[in-house]
Design an enzyme around this catalytic site. Sequence first.
Site, PDB file in Angstrom:
ATOM      1  N   GLY A 109       0.837  -1.188   0.000  1.00 25.41           N
ATOM      2  CA  GLY A 109       0.000   0.000   0.000  1.00 25.41           C
ATOM      3  C   GLY A 109       0.871   1.236   0.000  1.00 25.41           C
ATOM      4  N   GLY A 110       0.594   2.147  -0.917  1.00 22.77           N
ATOM      5  CA  GLY A 110       1.411   3.351  -1.071  1.00 22.77           C
ATOM      6  C   GLY A 110       0.674   4.623  -0.746  1.00 22.77           C
ATOM      7  N   GLY A 111      -0.284   4.551   0.192  1.00 16.42           N
ATOM      8  CA  GLY A 111      -0.931   5.774   0.670  1.00 16.42           C
ATOM      9  C   GLY A 111      -0.100   6.371   1.792  1.00 16.42           C
ATOM     10  N   GLY A 147       1.460   3.721   4.272  1.00 16.64           N
ATOM     11  CA  GLY A 147       2.487   2.885   3.654  1.00 16.64           C
ATOM     12  C   GLY A 147       3.757   3.667   3.352  1.00 16.64           C
ATOM     13  N   HIS A 170     -20.426   9.597   6.186  1.00 20.03           N
ATOM     14  CA  HIS A 170     -20.145  11.042   6.239  1.00 20.03           C
ATOM     15  C   HIS A 170     -21.427  11.815   5.953  1.00 20.03           C
ATOM     16  CE1 HIS A 170     -18.321  14.936   5.486  1.00 20.03           C
ATOM     17  NE2 HIS A 170     -17.161  14.459   5.905  1.00 20.03           N
ATOM     18  N   ARG A 173     -19.418  13.259  13.121  1.00 22.55           N
ATOM     19  CA  ARG A 173     -20.089  12.801  11.896  1.00 22.55           C
ATOM     20  C   ARG A 173     -21.248  11.858  12.140  1.00 22.55           C
ATOM     21  NH1 ARG A 173     -14.470  12.094   8.446  1.00 22.55           N
ATOM     22  NH2 ARG A 173     -14.160  14.327   8.210  1.00 22.55           N
ATOM     23  N   HIS A 181     -18.102   6.368   4.174  1.00 19.38           N
ATOM     24  CA  HIS A 181     -16.879   7.148   4.036  1.00 19.38           C
ATOM     25  C   HIS A 181     -15.634   6.457   4.591  1.00 19.38           C
ATOM     26  CE1 HIS A 181     -14.397  10.678   3.694  1.00 19.38           C
ATOM     27  NE2 HIS A 181     -14.226  10.800   4.987  1.00 19.38           N
ATOM     28  N   ARG A 215     -14.807   8.057  14.078  1.00 24.79           N
ATOM     29  CA  ARG A 215     -13.584   8.837  13.884  1.00 24.79           C
ATOM     30  C   ARG A 215     -13.903  10.323  13.806  1.00 24.79           C
ATOM     31  NH1 ARG A 215     -11.230  11.082   9.581  1.00 24.79           N
ATOM     32  NH2 ARG A 215     -12.337   9.940   7.962  1.00 24.79           N
ATOM     33  N   LEU A 237      -5.766  11.208   8.508  1.00 26.42           N
ATOM     34  CA  LEU A 237      -4.418  11.410   7.981  1.00 26.42           C
ATOM     35  C   LEU A 237      -3.416  11.239   9.111  1.00 26.42           C
ATOM     36  CD1 LEU A 237      -5.051  14.495   5.649  1.00 26.42           C
ATOM     37  CD2 LEU A 237      -4.723  12.114   4.971  1.00 26.42           C
TER      38      LEU A 237
END
Lengths: 251, 587
Positions: B11-13, B16, B237, B286, B352, B386, B392
């Site tokens: 995973g490259g987010g 990761g 959301h 939310r 979401h 959350r 993030l």
Amino acid sequence: MPSMSSTIELKIKRRDRPEAPPRWEEFAIEYRPNMNVISCLMEIQKRPMTRSGARTAPVNFEASCLEEVCGSCTMLINGRPRQACSTLVDKTGTRLELAPLSKFPVVRDLVVDRSSLFERFRQVKAWVPIDGTYNLGPGPRLSPADQDFRYLLSRCMSCACCMEACPQVNDRSPFLGPATLNQVLLMITHPTGALNKEERLEAIMGPGGLGDCGDAQNCVRACPKEIPLTTSIAQLNREATSYAVRRWLKR
Amino acid sequence: MAKPVSIAVVGGGLAGLTAAIKIAEAGQHVQLFSIVPVKRSHSVCAQGGINAAVNTKGEGDSPWEHFDDSIYGGDFLADQPPVLRMCEAAPGYIYMFDRMGVPFTRTREGLIDFRRFGGTKHHRTAYAGATTGQQLLYALDEQVRRFEDDGKVTKQEGWELLSLVIDQNRICRGLTAIDLWSMEVDAFPADAVILATGGIGAIFGKSTNSIICTGSAQAAAYQQGAVYANGEFIQVHPTAIPGEDKHRLMSESVRGEGGRVWTYKNGKPWYFLEEKYPAYGNLVPRDIATREIFQVCLEGHGVDGKMMVYLDITHMDPQVLTRKLGGVLEIYEKFVGPDPRKVPMIVFPAVHYTMGGLWVGFDQMTNLPGLFAAGECDYSIHGANRLGANSLLSCLYGGETAAAHAVPFAQGHQKRAPEKSHPLFTAEALRQREINATIMRKRGPENLRALHEEMGQWMTEHVTVIRHNDKLRRTDEKLRELQERWDRIDLNDEGAFANQSLLYARQLDGMLKLARVITLGAIRRDESRGAHYKPEFASRDDAHWLRTTMATWTPEGPELSYEPVDTSLIPPRPRKYDVEKQTAFLL
């Protein structure tokens, strides 16, 4: 808004694998309001059949965020490089011609290999050379105006629309292309990135660099994020000229 | 010096790439797997910002206050110690990004600006216009490219994980993956594996997630023995715009900057959130905003009688809006039309985020030694709901913590992972090739996308905002039926090259497995907490349900067990947003 018929007609340029010859296939799908090109391709997945009723494989395409921030779904739509997600049928009309980008190797159908773009970022060292990710306190202060300008440039999502549109980018030319040059400007407008500004300018003053831009101005028109690419290149030209003069004076 | 260990990051987010950078910085080697070029990962979709209690506005904010808001907002289901550590680390992450060149929106003094988000009274959210996730991801992408240039990171972009390689001692020794273009299946030995594979929005058909968020890696790990925790906690959301292909998020920062939610009642605008929650108004968490919007629409007050309300910024300065929210407003203009600076936006709740995910300890390691998880794909940090702009942050914290523990774990191995030619790897790669061959032969009557849509409709209708046990049970029956029908799909594509249908079939199979974890978890939990709401059990029940749901895969379906929650720092207290929150004492 063009008048809408109840059917969307798609003509799609297909290819089974990189070395296979291309062919065109036609599809007809039912129109619904608010469809984009992606939802048309999803309809084809649901019923993978050509217009004449022949069984075919679903059309391969690249897509991810579907809200025009990831840059995945670039393709030629009615001849123009665009994002398939933000191309709405209600605006284009119900006749669509889809083809893969022509400046990159085709993988299959509408999927192309754009890894050369990321390779170019590596070539120009498009990163701020920080000492490490440890906690070293805040970065340099920036005025809101400087930050706004950098933000404008940094919204480039590497979609490659500008490279497709640019007549100077092709497989006979080493030209880096607008997106990569824009990264160089982004880096030298950061106080830390500017510390090795001369090195960065040096890298784009040779073959494939600024001199290869033909000033066709196609890039800025093709950019879906409205990044002022031609202004970026002009600013880099000024920076490069002033650096060249300083370099000459130092001799 | 010892030979560097090699760690696979999947995973490259944001999570990761953070892990990859930290491992490379520690002098070790990273094999970075991603289904897309990492710069296109789903983190780009995060809009509003990232939380850190830097306290630049003279509000007396602190990491402890941030921690208390997060635990309270999560309705006390999160294990507390890592949440505190995350909040303490947050200011350092902002400064790190600042040094990397992220164009954070600035104050006139040239400092990073902070704005408000839901579930807090403090200006705590740093942001880069309204495309913060994109900007943070790009900064990490640049730094990873630098390590790639140094040979410390090897990217495997365009590879999808198929399974983990687990030895006879239940230790994770690597993985198998498929090249999405050549369709070659290969095994990759690794001294540790970190999954950072994001969310599972695709299970609900249409969501605000990117369509690559299928949860296929989590589903694979779960079926190989990794515990999946708190699956039933799904964030819906409150403000998204419905679309034909996906729902598009209208960031919470729109309300953070002053946007108001309303609808007509008796012919007059009714600001129902402000009326019902005077203390927090439009910035309630939310889960609460979403339930209220549902409620007013079900009572017939939705725009044009439909399930929609207004999100209004027309009273605000258009120039400020463009500067601070431009990225979001542009999405509205491109996909819906009218200028939201002039005409109120029309929005509705959409799936979401998943609070649940792979179970991990405080070191981010799953119950399988050597397998770590970080970011949205792990269950920790967010509890039952959350808070905005904490996702993030949790990617950074999870990625950093996973790397910090994966490196010593890998170095502590008696022996390095065996070579690729070892039967452990060749057998697993062969097993995966056989699974692919079986799927490739399928020529039944069922269509993959149609099955996916049917699953998505059932899950969205019955397993989101309002949950009833009878409907949940019918959904579970439907999921079992869909699983049987999945066996009779028509793969539709004989292509041996870049066969997207084959991967789609495998992803859908994984989604069906995780959908049952979500649904059965919801059936069992007879209470209401955070995003999980059952009208028949309308209050939180700490005596019975202050527990983490732990799902273990069996061939018959998920087996559920429960673990106590670590509430060692803040004792649970009732959660209310109509009045000011009383912060717990720092012990």
